[in-house]
Scaffold this motif. Sequence first.
Motif, PDB file in Angstrom:
ATOM      1  N   SER A  69       4.451  17.693 -25.885  1.00  0.00           N
ATOM      2  CA  SER A  69       4.975  16.395 -25.843  1.00  0.00           C
ATOM      3  C   SER A  69       4.374  16.011 -24.449  1.00  0.00           C
ATOM      4  CB  SER A  69       6.284  16.151 -26.020  1.00  0.00           C
ATOM      5  OG  SER A  69       7.182  16.660 -25.007  1.00  0.00           O
ATOM      6  N   SER A  70       4.597  14.715 -24.170  1.00  0.00           N
ATOM      7  CA  SER A  70       4.332  14.186 -22.809  1.00  0.00           C
ATOM      8  C   SER A  70       5.344  14.678 -21.641  1.00  0.00           C
ATOM      9  CB  SER A  70       4.426  12.702 -22.821  1.00  0.00           C
ATOM     10  OG  SER A  70       3.087  12.151 -23.471  1.00  0.00           O
ATOM     11  N   ALA A  71       6.645  14.517 -22.109  1.00  0.00           N
ATOM     12  CA  ALA A  71       7.748  15.059 -21.345  1.00  0.00           C
ATOM     13  C   ALA A  71       7.441  16.409 -21.009  1.00  0.00           C
ATOM     14  CB  ALA A  71       9.088  14.617 -22.010  1.00  0.00           C
ATOM     15  N   ASN A  72       7.281  17.424 -21.982  1.00  0.00           N
ATOM     16  CA  ASN A  72       7.092  18.677 -21.673  1.00  0.00           C
ATOM     17  C   ASN A  72       5.665  19.252 -20.655  1.00  0.00           C
ATOM     18  OD1 ASN A  72       9.114  19.754 -23.072  1.00  0.00           O
ATOM     19  ND2 ASN A  72       8.134  19.836 -24.898  1.00  0.00           N
ATOM     20  N   LEU A  73       4.556  18.186 -21.024  1.00  0.00           N
ATOM     21  CA  LEU A  73       3.762  18.369 -20.111  1.00  0.00           C
ATOM     22  C   LEU A  73       3.949  18.109 -18.721  1.00  0.00           C
ATOM     23  CD1 LEU A  73       0.921  16.651 -22.107  1.00  0.00           C
ATOM     24  CD2 LEU A  73       0.771  19.119 -21.509  1.00  0.00           C
ATOM     25  N   ASP A  79      10.352  11.464 -13.249  1.00  0.00           N
ATOM     26  CA  ASP A  79      10.739   9.874 -13.470  1.00  0.00           C
ATOM     27  C   ASP A  79      10.154   9.774 -14.759  1.00  0.00           C
ATOM     28  OD1 ASP A  79      11.143   7.358 -14.258  1.00  0.00           O
ATOM     29  OD2 ASP A  79      10.679   6.589 -12.066  1.00  0.00           O
ATOM     30  N   PRO A  80      11.074   9.461 -16.024  1.00  0.00           N
ATOM     31  CA  PRO A  80      10.602   9.481 -17.444  1.00  0.00           C
ATOM     32  C   PRO A  80       9.661   8.316 -17.720  1.00  0.00           C
ATOM     33  CG  PRO A  80      13.051   8.477 -17.112  1.00  0.00           C
ATOM     34  CD  PRO A  80      12.693   9.297 -15.868  1.00  0.00           C
ATOM     35  N   VAL A  81       9.341   7.295 -16.689  1.00  0.00           N
ATOM     36  CA  VAL A  81       8.400   6.156 -16.974  1.00  0.00           C
ATOM     37  C   VAL A  81       7.148   6.818 -17.133  1.00  0.00           C
ATOM     38  CG1 VAL A  81       7.296   4.274 -15.751  1.00  0.00           C
ATOM     39  CG2 VAL A  81       9.753   4.536 -15.895  1.00  0.00           C
ATOM     40  N   ALA A  82       7.047   7.939 -16.167  1.00  0.00           N
ATOM     41  CA  ALA A  82       5.501   8.675 -16.286  1.00  0.00           C
ATOM     42  C   ALA A  82       5.233   9.187 -17.892  1.00  0.00           C
ATOM     43  CB  ALA A  82       5.532   9.767 -15.199  1.00  0.00           C
ATOM     44  N   ALA A  83       6.120   9.744 -18.327  1.00  0.00           N
ATOM     45  CA  ALA A  83       6.260  10.180 -19.750  1.00  0.00           C
ATOM     46  C   ALA A  83       5.580   9.151 -20.726  1.00  0.00           C
ATOM     47  CB  ALA A  83       7.379  11.025 -20.108  1.00  0.00           C
ATOM     48  N   VAL A  84       6.323   7.859 -20.341  1.00  0.00           N
ATOM     49  CA  VAL A  84       6.046   6.771 -21.334  1.00  0.00           C
ATOM     50  C   VAL A  84       4.737   6.395 -21.014  1.00  0.00           C
ATOM     51  CG1 VAL A  84       6.673   4.381 -21.757  1.00  0.00           C
ATOM     52  CG2 VAL A  84       8.493   6.086 -21.420  1.00  0.00           C
ATOM     53  N   LEU A  90      -2.089   8.798 -24.269  1.00  0.00           N
ATOM     54  CA  LEU A  90      -2.473   9.509 -25.622  1.00  0.00           C
ATOM     55  C   LEU A  90      -2.271   9.097 -26.783  1.00  0.00           C
ATOM     56  CD1 LEU A  90      -0.727  12.863 -24.114  1.00  0.00           C
ATOM     57  CD2 LEU A  90      -3.288  12.330 -24.111  1.00  0.00           C
ATOM     58  N   ARG A  91      -1.568   7.912 -26.828  1.00  0.00           N
ATOM     59  CA  ARG A  91      -1.579   7.354 -28.228  1.00  0.00           C
ATOM     60  C   ARG A  91      -2.704   6.377 -28.549  1.00  0.00           C
ATOM     61  NH1 ARG A  91       4.478   4.745 -27.523  1.00  0.00           N
ATOM     62  NH2 ARG A  91       5.707   6.699 -27.553  1.00  0.00           N
ATOM     63  N   GLU A  92      -3.371   5.793 -27.430  1.00  0.00           N
ATOM     64  CA  GLU A  92      -4.229   4.738 -27.532  1.00  0.00           C
ATOM     65  C   GLU A  92      -5.587   5.065 -27.765  1.00  0.00           C
ATOM     66  OE1 GLU A  92      -3.856   1.248 -27.547  1.00  0.00           O
ATOM     67  OE2 GLU A  92      -1.472   1.427 -26.894  1.00  0.00           O
ATOM     68  N   ASP A  93      -6.318   4.549 -28.590  1.00  0.00           N
ATOM     69  CA  ASP A  93      -7.772   4.809 -28.464  1.00  0.00           C
ATOM     70  C   ASP A  93      -8.293   4.306 -27.328  1.00  0.00           C
ATOM     71  OD1 ASP A  93     -10.350   5.324 -29.008  1.00  0.00           O
ATOM     72  OD2 ASP A  93     -10.521   4.375 -30.688  1.00  0.00           O
ATOM     73  N   LEU A  94      -8.708   5.273 -26.175  1.00  0.00           N
ATOM     74  CA  LEU A  94      -8.893   4.399 -24.970  1.00  0.00           C
ATOM     75  C   LEU A  94     -10.689   4.346 -24.694  1.00  0.00           C
ATOM     76  CD1 LEU A  94      -6.963   6.702 -22.602  1.00  0.00           C
ATOM     77  CD2 LEU A  94      -6.462   4.475 -23.500  1.00  0.00           C
ATOM     78  N   ASP A  95     -11.259   4.128 -25.906  1.00  0.00           N
ATOM     79  CA  ASP A  95     -12.703   3.933 -25.900  1.00  0.00           C
ATOM     80  C   ASP A  95     -13.192   2.432 -25.114  1.00  0.00           C
ATOM     81  OD1 ASP A  95     -11.668   2.316 -27.689  1.00  0.00           O
ATOM     82  OD2 ASP A  95     -13.227   2.569 -29.246  1.00  0.00           O
TER      83      ASP A  95
END
Length: 384
Positions: A69-73, A79-84, A90-95
């Motif tokens: 998960s992002s938090a574990n990475l 700061d939890p904002v970095a995980a958000v 990682l959710r978005e299709d960043l094309d």
Amino acid sequence: MIDVEQLYNDRWAWARAQATKGSVVVLTVGADIPHEILHAAGVLPVDISSGYDPSASPVSLRSNKSGLSSANLLGAAVDPVAAVILDHLLREDLDFAAAVVVSSEREAWVRLFQVLRELARIGEKLPPIHLVDALHFPRAASRSYTREQFIRLRDIATGWTNTAPDQIDTAAAIAATAPVHTRLFTLRRARTAGRISGLTMLHSCAATRILPPKEAVTMLDAQLETASAAETDNRPGLYLWGSPPHSDRLFRIVESGDWRISGDEADDCAVTSAYDDAADSADDPIGFLVDAYCRRGPLPTSASPRSRAIDTLCAVRRSGARVLLGVIREHDEAPRWDAPALRTELDTAGIRSAFREHQPMEPDHAVLHSCLEELSVHPVGAGE
């Protein structure tokens, strides 16, 4: 008129729409990234450092190569904002994004960059990742280092657009941005006078790091016109301090009661004041930007807690605030280091303050209301 509240909360969709229209969109995280250099290279930078609703239902996270998960990475003490933000990346299709640029002024952003770079190394489908490491020490060596960082950003951006900006292009981008800063300064004065809310100021300031300069000027002109016709909000002013805002929830809670936000630290650390001499940037536009961004602060990485406390006290007085509310998120250590010195300076000046540390991303209404009640007991005006 641009709906700055909608833009604040829906910037990802807006960025994708601009890319669909043909813009070369680069996502940015942090305040030390000179958008002017990106504009000069034909890039549309869109800041994604804030605008996240902590109460929103989580979206299914697409699997990543690490299986974590992002938090574990990122690790627990970040700061939890970095995980958000990492979740969204990682959710978005960043094309639609040509790149992601991260600045180093916060530990959380550095960790975010490191994780993104490692994910890209092991094969995660991500756009190019770049770090801008600007220094804020008043030394020639620091200025020279930051200059090289900005030149490197310019050179890398050239590859995203096949446009190599020269001095004239960069100076033109600075000249286009200068009216934005002039209007932001005027809008801050309207907030101090109670003609616009702290919430509107938050949305408007964020919009200037999303919109192209010309559209930002149009938006700010509309906000100033609205402010000029608005009735004065006579509630006492409150200065908001602590962790940088990741959403507008805290602003809404504070201004739903007996206080209005007449100033906030995140906004006061912008580069607006350095643009007074923008007309002089033509000879050395990169040097102008280095000076402008290095004068942003003082920041925790380059100044003592006492000097930062004195600077904050001056900002509180300029805003006309009667009290200061400090809200510090869990794992955001820098404000915690500054809080004791700031409390001492405020007490000496006769300005009431309330601090709450280790706060979750979702503001605790009961905790915040207890703070506001504490501040409402015989509040002392600044300078009284």
